[in-house]
Scaffold this motif. Structure first.
Motif, PDB file in Angstrom:
ATOM      1  N   ARG A  34     -23.984 -47.972   3.455  1.00  0.00           N
ATOM      2  CA  ARG A  34     -22.724 -47.857   4.198  1.00  0.00           C
ATOM      3  C   ARG A  34     -22.511 -46.444   4.696  1.00  0.00           C
ATOM      4  O   ARG A  34     -22.041 -46.222   5.822  1.00  0.00           O
ATOM      5  CB  ARG A  34     -21.553 -48.294   3.315  1.00  0.00           C
ATOM      6  N   GLU A  35     -22.849 -45.463   3.873  1.00  0.00           N
ATOM      7  CA  GLU A  35     -22.730 -44.069   4.294  1.00  0.00           C
ATOM      8  C   GLU A  35     -23.571 -43.807   5.540  1.00  0.00           C
ATOM      9  O   GLU A  35     -23.180 -43.014   6.408  1.00  0.00           O
ATOM     10  CB  GLU A  35     -23.165 -43.141   3.157  1.00  0.00           C
ATOM     11  N   GLN A  88     -28.981 -45.593  -5.243  1.00  0.00           N
ATOM     12  CA  GLN A  88     -28.683 -44.619  -4.195  1.00  0.00           C
ATOM     13  C   GLN A  88     -29.935 -43.866  -3.758  1.00  0.00           C
ATOM     14  O   GLN A  88     -30.190 -43.694  -2.557  1.00  0.00           O
ATOM     15  CB  GLN A  88     -27.647 -43.620  -4.702  1.00  0.00           C
ATOM     16  N   GLU A  92     -23.861 -48.741  -1.242  1.00  0.00           N
ATOM     17  CA  GLU A  92     -22.966 -47.630  -0.925  1.00  0.00           C
ATOM     18  C   GLU A  92     -23.665 -46.603  -0.049  1.00  0.00           C
ATOM     19  O   GLU A  92     -23.088 -46.085   0.912  1.00  0.00           O
ATOM     20  CB  GLU A  92     -22.465 -46.972  -2.202  1.00  0.00           C
ATOM     21  N   LYS A  93     -24.917 -46.295  -0.375  1.00  0.00           N
ATOM     22  CA  LYS A  93     -25.660 -45.321   0.429  1.00  0.00           C
ATOM     23  C   LYS A  93     -25.942 -45.885   1.826  1.00  0.00           C
ATOM     24  O   LYS A  93     -25.901 -45.147   2.824  1.00  0.00           O
ATOM     25  CB  LYS A  93     -26.966 -44.949  -0.278  1.00  0.00           C
TER      26      LYS A  93
END
Length: 357
Positions: A138-139, A90, A135-136
Motif C-alpha cells: 500500500r505504501e 515488509q 502494508e508495504k
C-alpha cells in the motif's frame, strides 16, 4: 507477536521464524556459480517486444505493448531473515518491489508467494507476514491481487510484481560510460548483521538500523534518479556489491573502481565482520567473483568481505555523469536515503572489471 529462541517449543509457546531455516545462509539466492551452470544449458527467449530478458542478468524483464507502454515483471522470495512475521513480510515486499524501481518502472500489482509448513506454525503468523507485505505494498501504491501457497517444511515468502514503464526510458544494468560516477542509495552490511542476529550476537540498535534499511522502499531513489542522465542502474541484493556491479561492468565493457573510504556501512557491521559473521552466501559470492576483482593491499579485510556480502532489500547503484552525482546524492538524502553516497567511478576497461582501492 513474540518469538522464542526454541525451534521446537512446547504447545502454546511461540516460535522463532529464523530457526526454521535449515541451512546457514539459506535465505539468499542460489549461488552465482550454480546459477550460471544452469543458465548455460538454456536457450534465451526472443521476441520482438521482449525489450529486456535474461541475457544480461537485469533486475527485471520488460515486455513492450506499445511505443509508450511496457510492463516490468519480477519475482523474489526467501526464507525468514528476522523473527517478527510482520517485519519479515515488509522486508520481503520491499525487496521484491526493488527490482521494478531499479529498472525505472512503477510497480502496480503484486502476487503473494507462500511456502508454509502443513503443521507446527500457527496460521496467525502467516497472517502477520501477509499483513506486513500488504502494508508495504500500500505504501508503494501497489494492489495485492492474489497469490499461491505451497506446503513446505521451510517457511518462504515473497512476491511477484508487475509494473509499468516507458519503453524509451528503461534503466538497464548495462550502459555505464567512462567518466561516470557511481552512486549508492543505501548502506551495506545486511547479510553480516542478519547472520549475527541469527546467532544472538547483534545489539538491538544495530538490528533496528538493519531493519529500517531493509524495509525502506527504493521508490524515492528511483524517482530521483530518473531526473538525471542515468546511464545504468541496478539494485544490490543477493550477489552483493561486487556481483551486481560486475554485471554492470561486463555489460558496459568498462571497469568499475570502488573507493574503500566512500562505501556507506550500516552501524555494527565492521565489528560483526571481525567476529566472523559472514553468511554462506557471502563466501559463495567471493569464491565465484574473486577472479574478476582487484583488491588493493591497502583495503582492509573487513571492507573486502563486506563488498561480497549478500544484501536483502539493498540500495540502488546508479551510474550517472560525474557532474550530476552530487546533486543526485543531495536529492537522495533529502528523500530519506541518508546514507546515499558517491562510492566509485567508471574507467576504461582494465585487466579486472572491478577494483576495490
Amino acid at each position: 507477536m513474540s518469538i522464542t529462541k526454541d525451534n521446537n517449543p512446547a504447545p502454546g509457546e511461540t516460535f522463532r521464524l529464523t530457526a526454521r531455516c535449515k541451512a546457514a545462509g539459506c535465505a539468499g539466492k542460489l549461488g552465482p556459480a550454480d546459477l550460471a551452470g544452469v543458465l548455460e544449458h538454456l536457450e534465451l527467449p526472443t521476441h520482438p517486444d521482449l525489450l529486456v530478458g535474461i541475457s544480461t542478468g537485469d533486475d527485471a524483464g520488460v515486455f513492450r505493448f506499445s511505443d509508450d507502454l511496457a510492463i516490468v515483471n519480477t519475482v523474489d522470495f526467501f526464507t525468514p531473515v528476522v523473527d517478527d512475521p510482520f517485519t519479515y513480510g515488509q522486508i520481503s515486499a520491499a525487496n521484491a518491489l526493488s527490482d521494478v524501481y531499479a529498472m525505472g518502472g512503477v510497480p502496480r500489482t503484486a502476487l503473494n508467494i507462500v511456502c508454509w509448513p502443513q503443521s507446527g506454525l500457527p496460521g496467525e503468523m502467516l497472517a502477520e507476514i501477509l499483513r506486513g507485505a500488504a502494508e508495504k505494498a500500500r505504501e508503494a501504491g501497489v494492489v495485492v491481487v492474489g497469490g499461491h501457497t505451497v506446503g513446505d517444511e521451510e517457511v518462504k515468502f515473497g512476491m511477484a510484481i508487475t509494473g509499468v514503464i516507458d519503453p524509451r526510458r528503461i534503466v538497464r544494468n548495462v550502459g555505464a560510460q567512462v567518466g561516470d560516477a557511481l552512486v549508492l542509495s543505501k548502506a551495506l552490511g545486511t547479510g553480516i548483521l542478519l547472520t549475527a542476529f541469527k546467532r544472538d550476537a547483534l545489539a538491538d540498535e544495530h538490528y533496528q538500523a538493519a531493519v529500517r534499511s531493509m524495509t525502506q522502499l527504493n521508490a524515492a531513489a528511483a524517482s530521483a534518479m530518473l531526473k538525471y542522465d542515468v546511464h545504468a542502474g541496478t539494485d544490490i541484493t543477493g550477489f552483493g556489491l561486487v556481483g551486481h556491479a560486475l554485471k554492470m561492468a561486463d555489460g558496459s565493457d568498462v571497469t568499475i573502481v570502488f573507493e574503500e573510504s566512500d562505501l556507506p556501512l550500516l552501524p555494527g557491521v565492521i565489528e560483526q565482520c571481525r567476529a566472523g559473521m559472514m553468511p554462506g552466501g557471502g563466501n559463495r559470492n567471493r569464491e565465484y567473483y574473486a577472479p574478476s576483482v582487484r583488491i588493493s593491499d591497502e583495503v582492509s579485510d573487513e571492507i573486502a568481505t563486506i563488498a561480497f556480502d549478500p544484501q536483502t532489500s539493498g540500495g540502488l547503484l546508479i551510474a550517472i555523469p560525474e557532474a550530476q552525482a552530487l546533486a543526485l546524492v543531495a536529492e537522495l538524502q533529502d528523500s530519506g536515503h541518508r546514507e546515499a553516497a558517491i562510492v566509485g567511478r567508471v574507467v576504461a576497461r582494465r585487466e579486472h572489471p572491478i577494483e576495490l582501492v
